[in-house]
Design a protein around this motif. Structure first.
Motif, short mmCIF file in Angstrom:
data_model
loop_
_atom_site.label_atom_id
_atom_site.label_comp_id
_atom_site.label_asym_id
_atom_site.label_seq_id
_atom_site.Cartn_x
_atom_site.Cartn_y
_atom_site.Cartn_z
N ALA A 118 -43.74 11.27 2.19
CA ALA A 118 -43.08 12.48 2.70
C ALA A 118 -42.13 12.16 3.85
O ALA A 118 -41.02 12.70 3.93
N LEU A 174 -38.14 13.06 3.79
CA LEU A 174 -37.61 14.01 4.77
C LEU A 174 -36.65 13.35 5.74
O LEU A 174 -36.10 14.00 6.62
N GLY A 204 -40.79 19.94 3.75
CA GLY A 204 -42.10 19.68 3.19
C GLY A 204 -42.71 20.99 2.69
O GLY A 204 -42.46 22.05 3.26
N VAL A 251 -42.10 18.29 -1.81
CA VAL A 251 -40.91 18.44 -0.97
C VAL A 251 -39.93 19.33 -1.71
O VAL A 251 -39.73 19.17 -2.92
#
Length: 200
Positions: free
Chosen positions: A160, A164, A189, A194
């Motif tokens: 993640a 991101l 998120g 996502v």
């Protein structure tokens, strides 16, 4: 008013990166062109045929990396002027599946028309899906087109941060985050996934 030394350095560096990405295209095109020519000629025999196919595939990957690097340099240098066009989010999801393999990226959802830089956004969605697979140690992810957003899942906690843009370990998602934000979208998120939100 004179620019600060830091600003001048940043601007010079992004310009240098853009020039490098541009100038590398000519020798790369030569490698790719000759590799394709030799493959089409055939009768190379093994393992030469397989080696030429590997060279061809690697040159394609290098071309995509140069596209991403050039895009990032234009965004960071304030020179990114995308040609926004109408694209369905389902088309973006299907492009990722076609690029990475339908056995690795499943597609679901109804989709919706959004206005994006088509090629750049397709590369970005593919890069995000690939990063979810690579950094999450997964065999398969889903790319769901829901309205003007795309949800990629599952995304592990370690992957993640890469998707991101918080952990700069992968050029593809790092550029994708910048591109999506530059066209007025966002990447956030969402539980075990996502979501890429794009301008409708």
């Amino acid at each position: 008013m004179s620019r600060s030394p830091v600003a001048a350095t940043d601007s010079s560096f992004t310009r240098l990166v853009a020039l490098a990405a541009h100038d590398l295209r000519t020798p790369l095109a030569t490698i790719h062109g000759f590799a394709q020519t030799l493959i089409r000629m055939g009768d190379l025999g093994e393992p030469k045929q397989r080696y030429m196919e590997m060279i061809d595939a690697a040159s394609r990957q290098l071309s995509e990396l140069l596209d991403e690097l050039g895009t990032a340099a234009r965004i960071e240098g304030g020179r990114y002027e995308p040609s926004l066009q109408a694209v369905d989010t389902l088309e973006l999801a299907r492009a990722a599946a076609a690029n990475l393999g339908e056995d690795r990226v499943t597609v679901d959802g109804e989709g919706k028309e959004v206005h994006v830089d088509p090629e750049g956004t397709k590369r970005g969605v593919s890069a995000l899906a690939q990063a979810a697979l690579r950094h999450g140690g997964l065999d398969e992810v889903e790319c769901r087109a829901g309205g003007s957003g795309l949800r990629i899942s599952p995304v592990t906690s370690s992957a993640a941060t890469v998707l991101l843009g918080a952990d700069l370990r992968d050029l593809g998602p790092a550029v994708a985050v910048r591109l999506v934000e530059a066209i007025g979208g966002s990447i956030e998120g969402d539980g075990d996934g996502v979501v890429v939100r794009l301008p409708a």
